[in-house]
Design a protein around this motif. Sequence first.
Motif, PDB file in Angstrom:
ATOM      1  N   ARG A  16       0.843  -1.189   0.000  1.00 32.35           N
ATOM      2  CA  ARG A  16       0.000   0.000   0.000  1.00 32.35           C
ATOM      3  C   ARG A  16       0.879   1.240   0.000  1.00 32.35           C
ATOM      4  O   ARG A  16       1.916   1.295   0.656  1.00 32.35           O
ATOM      5  CB  ARG A  16      -0.884   0.046   1.234  1.00 32.35           C
ATOM      6  CG  ARG A  16      -1.981  -0.966   1.226  1.00 32.35           C
ATOM      7  CD  ARG A  16      -3.196  -0.345   0.575  1.00 32.35           C
ATOM      8  NE  ARG A  16      -4.183  -1.353   0.297  1.00 32.35           N
ATOM      9  CZ  ARG A  16      -5.366  -1.373   0.841  1.00 32.35           C
ATOM     10  NH1 ARG A  16      -5.727  -0.440   1.666  1.00 32.35           N
ATOM     11  NH2 ARG A  16      -6.215  -2.317   0.531  1.00 32.35           N
ATOM     12  N   ASP A  29      -8.770  17.687  -5.020  1.00 34.25           N
ATOM     13  CA  ASP A  29      -9.733  16.607  -4.806  1.00 34.25           C
ATOM     14  C   ASP A  29     -10.959  16.773  -5.694  1.00 34.25           C
ATOM     15  O   ASP A  29     -11.519  15.794  -6.184  1.00 34.25           O
ATOM     16  CB  ASP A  29     -10.158  16.560  -3.341  1.00 34.25           C
ATOM     17  CG  ASP A  29      -9.061  16.026  -2.436  1.00 34.25           C
ATOM     18  OD1 ASP A  29      -8.054  15.520  -2.968  1.00 34.25           O
ATOM     19  OD2 ASP A  29      -9.228  16.094  -1.206  1.00 34.25           O
ATOM     20  N   LYS A  46     -14.374   0.665 -12.635  1.00 36.71           N
ATOM     21  CA  LYS A  46     -13.606   1.312 -11.582  1.00 36.71           C
ATOM     22  C   LYS A  46     -12.111   1.023 -11.722  1.00 36.71           C
ATOM     23  O   LYS A  46     -11.290   1.904 -11.487  1.00 36.71           O
ATOM     24  CB  LYS A  46     -14.102   0.853 -10.207  1.00 36.71           C
ATOM     25  CG  LYS A  46     -15.466   1.407  -9.867  1.00 36.71           C
ATOM     26  CD  LYS A  46     -15.855   1.130  -8.439  1.00 36.71           C
ATOM     27  CE  LYS A  46     -16.123  -0.327  -8.215  1.00 36.71           C
ATOM     28  NZ  LYS A  46     -16.670  -0.624  -6.893  1.00 36.71           N
ATOM     29  N   ARG A  63      -7.838   6.209  -3.211  1.00 33.43           N
ATOM     30  CA  ARG A  63      -8.018   5.998  -1.777  1.00 33.43           C
ATOM     31  C   ARG A  63      -6.950   6.703  -0.937  1.00 33.43           C
ATOM     32  O   ARG A  63      -7.281   7.355   0.049  1.00 33.43           O
ATOM     33  CB  ARG A  63      -8.044   4.508  -1.495  1.00 33.43           C
ATOM     34  CG  ARG A  63      -8.450   4.188  -0.090  1.00 33.43           C
ATOM     35  CD  ARG A  63      -8.673   2.716   0.046  1.00 33.43           C
ATOM     36  NE  ARG A  63      -9.065   2.384   1.392  1.00 33.43           N
ATOM     37  CZ  ARG A  63      -9.146   1.154   1.821  1.00 33.43           C
ATOM     38  NH1 ARG A  63      -8.871   0.162   1.022  1.00 33.43           N
ATOM     39  NH2 ARG A  63      -9.502   0.903   3.039  1.00 33.43           N
ATOM     40  N   PRO A  64      -5.642   6.596  -1.271  1.00 33.16           N
ATOM     41  CA  PRO A  64      -4.666   7.299  -0.433  1.00 33.16           C
ATOM     42  C   PRO A  64      -4.740   8.822  -0.550  1.00 33.16           C
ATOM     43  O   PRO A  64      -4.394   9.530   0.383  1.00 33.16           O
ATOM     44  CB  PRO A  64      -3.314   6.800  -0.919  1.00 33.16           C
ATOM     45  CG  PRO A  64      -3.538   5.862  -1.998  1.00 33.16           C
ATOM     46  CD  PRO A  64      -4.996   5.732  -2.239  1.00 33.16           C
ATOM     47  N   HIS A  67      -8.809   9.709   0.659  1.00 31.67           N
ATOM     48  CA  HIS A  67      -9.210   8.999   1.883  1.00 31.67           C
ATOM     49  C   HIS A  67     -10.623   8.438   1.773  1.00 31.67           C
ATOM     50  O   HIS A  67     -11.348   8.348   2.756  1.00 31.67           O
ATOM     51  CB  HIS A  67      -9.074   9.895   3.106  1.00 31.67           C
ATOM     52  CG  HIS A  67      -7.709  10.491   3.239  1.00 31.67           C
ATOM     53  ND1 HIS A  67      -6.599   9.725   3.517  1.00 31.67           N
ATOM     54  CD2 HIS A  67      -7.270  11.760   3.077  1.00 31.67           C
ATOM     55  CE1 HIS A  67      -5.537  10.509   3.549  1.00 31.67           C
ATOM     56  NE2 HIS A  67      -5.915  11.748   3.283  1.00 31.67           N
ATOM     57  N   LYS A  68     -11.025   8.083   0.562  1.00 32.22           N
ATOM     58  CA  LYS A  68     -12.303   7.428   0.295  1.00 32.22           C
ATOM     59  C   LYS A  68     -12.075   6.402  -0.795  1.00 32.22           C
ATOM     60  O   LYS A  68     -11.217   6.567  -1.648  1.00 32.22           O
ATOM     61  CB  LYS A  68     -13.347   8.421  -0.223  1.00 32.22           C
ATOM     62  CG  LYS A  68     -13.810   9.443   0.746  1.00 32.22           C
ATOM     63  CD  LYS A  68     -14.833  10.328   0.068  1.00 32.22           C
ATOM     64  CE  LYS A  68     -15.242  11.472   0.944  1.00 32.22           C
ATOM     65  NZ  LYS A  68     -16.186  12.356   0.267  1.00 32.22           N
ATOM     66  N   LYS A  69     -12.888   5.363  -0.786  1.00 28.88           N
ATOM     67  CA  LYS A  69     -12.863   4.418  -1.883  1.00 28.88           C
ATOM     68  C   LYS A  69     -13.608   5.016  -3.070  1.00 28.88           C
ATOM     69  O   LYS A  69     -14.451   5.900  -2.911  1.00 28.88           O
ATOM     70  CB  LYS A  69     -13.530   3.109  -1.474  1.00 28.88           C
ATOM     71  CG  LYS A  69     -12.763   2.329  -0.444  1.00 28.88           C
ATOM     72  CD  LYS A  69     -13.485   1.033  -0.164  1.00 28.88           C
ATOM     73  CE  LYS A  69     -12.735   0.206   0.832  1.00 28.88           C
ATOM     74  NZ  LYS A  69     -13.432  -1.051   1.113  1.00 28.88           N
ATOM     75  N   MET A  70     -13.287   4.515  -4.260  1.00 30.70           N
ATOM     76  CA  MET A  70     -13.939   5.023  -5.458  1.00 30.70           C
ATOM     77  C   MET A  70     -15.438   4.725  -5.429  1.00 30.70           C
ATOM     78  O   MET A  70     -16.248   5.535  -5.883  1.00 30.70           O
ATOM     79  CB  MET A  70     -13.306   4.429  -6.711  1.00 30.70           C
ATOM     80  CG  MET A  70     -13.660   5.178  -7.965  1.00 30.70           C
ATOM     81  SD  MET A  70     -12.875   4.563  -9.445  1.00 30.70           S
ATOM     82  CE  MET A  70     -11.163   4.534  -9.027  1.00 30.70           C
ATOM     83  N   SER A  71     -15.809   3.588  -4.863  1.00 33.34           N
ATOM     84  CA  SER A  71     -17.231   3.261  -4.780  1.00 33.34           C
ATOM     85  C   SER A  71     -17.967   4.224  -3.862  1.00 33.34           C
ATOM     86  O   SER A  71     -19.141   4.531  -4.091  1.00 33.34           O
ATOM     87  CB  SER A  71     -17.422   1.828  -4.303  1.00 33.34           C
ATOM     88  OG  SER A  71     -16.787   1.633  -3.061  1.00 33.34           O
ATOM     89  N   GLN A  72     -17.305   4.744  -2.819  1.00 31.06           N
ATOM     90  CA  GLN A  72     -17.932   5.731  -1.946  1.00 31.06           C
ATOM     91  C   GLN A  72     -18.148   7.047  -2.697  1.00 31.06           C
ATOM     92  O   GLN A  72     -19.186   7.691  -2.538  1.00 31.06           O
ATOM     93  CB  GLN A  72     -17.063   5.987  -0.716  1.00 31.06           C
ATOM     94  CG  GLN A  72     -17.040   4.846   0.262  1.00 31.06           C
ATOM     95  CD  GLN A  72     -16.058   5.091   1.385  1.00 31.06           C
ATOM     96  OE1 GLN A  72     -15.061   5.790   1.208  1.00 31.06           O
ATOM     97  NE2 GLN A  72     -16.332   4.498   2.531  1.00 31.06           N
TER      98      GLN A  72
END
Length: 144
Positions: A16, A29, A46, A63-64, A67-72
């Motif tokens: 990671r 962002d 995705k 994500r890094p 600080h969110k996943k792409m699905s979120q």
Amino acid sequence: MARMHTRKRGKSGSKRLQLTERPSWLVTDDEIKDQVLKMKKDGLSKSMIGIRLRDQYAVPGVRPVMHKKMSQILAENGIKEDIPEDLSFLIKRYKNVSKHLLLNKKDISNRRGRDLIMSKMLRLIRYYKRTGRLSKDWSLDRVL
């Protein structure tokens, strides 16, 4: 840990990315979110969005950075997938192998491959129903 359908063992995956501070070349962002939404509306998966962000925009990962996943990010903007991506790719592979077997009835190795793909799909479906990503009454018959 050994592989699922072979006797071979493999090395673990990649490490990671640990970002301590935001790189100077990185876009904001909001621009990353806009690009993700634009690419998803263009029909990219995705994983393809992540690859394109990495290669064209030098984003080390959604994500890094965010600080969110792409699905979120997609769910916050009203884009929801009915079938998870890995399951849909397995369904597509299963259909291609089945179509090949209609033309080549004596291809026993591909018949075994088709059975292995089906077992992976059933295992994934069981997992997704247990975790709630698929509804309890979801059936594989609707897609095949």
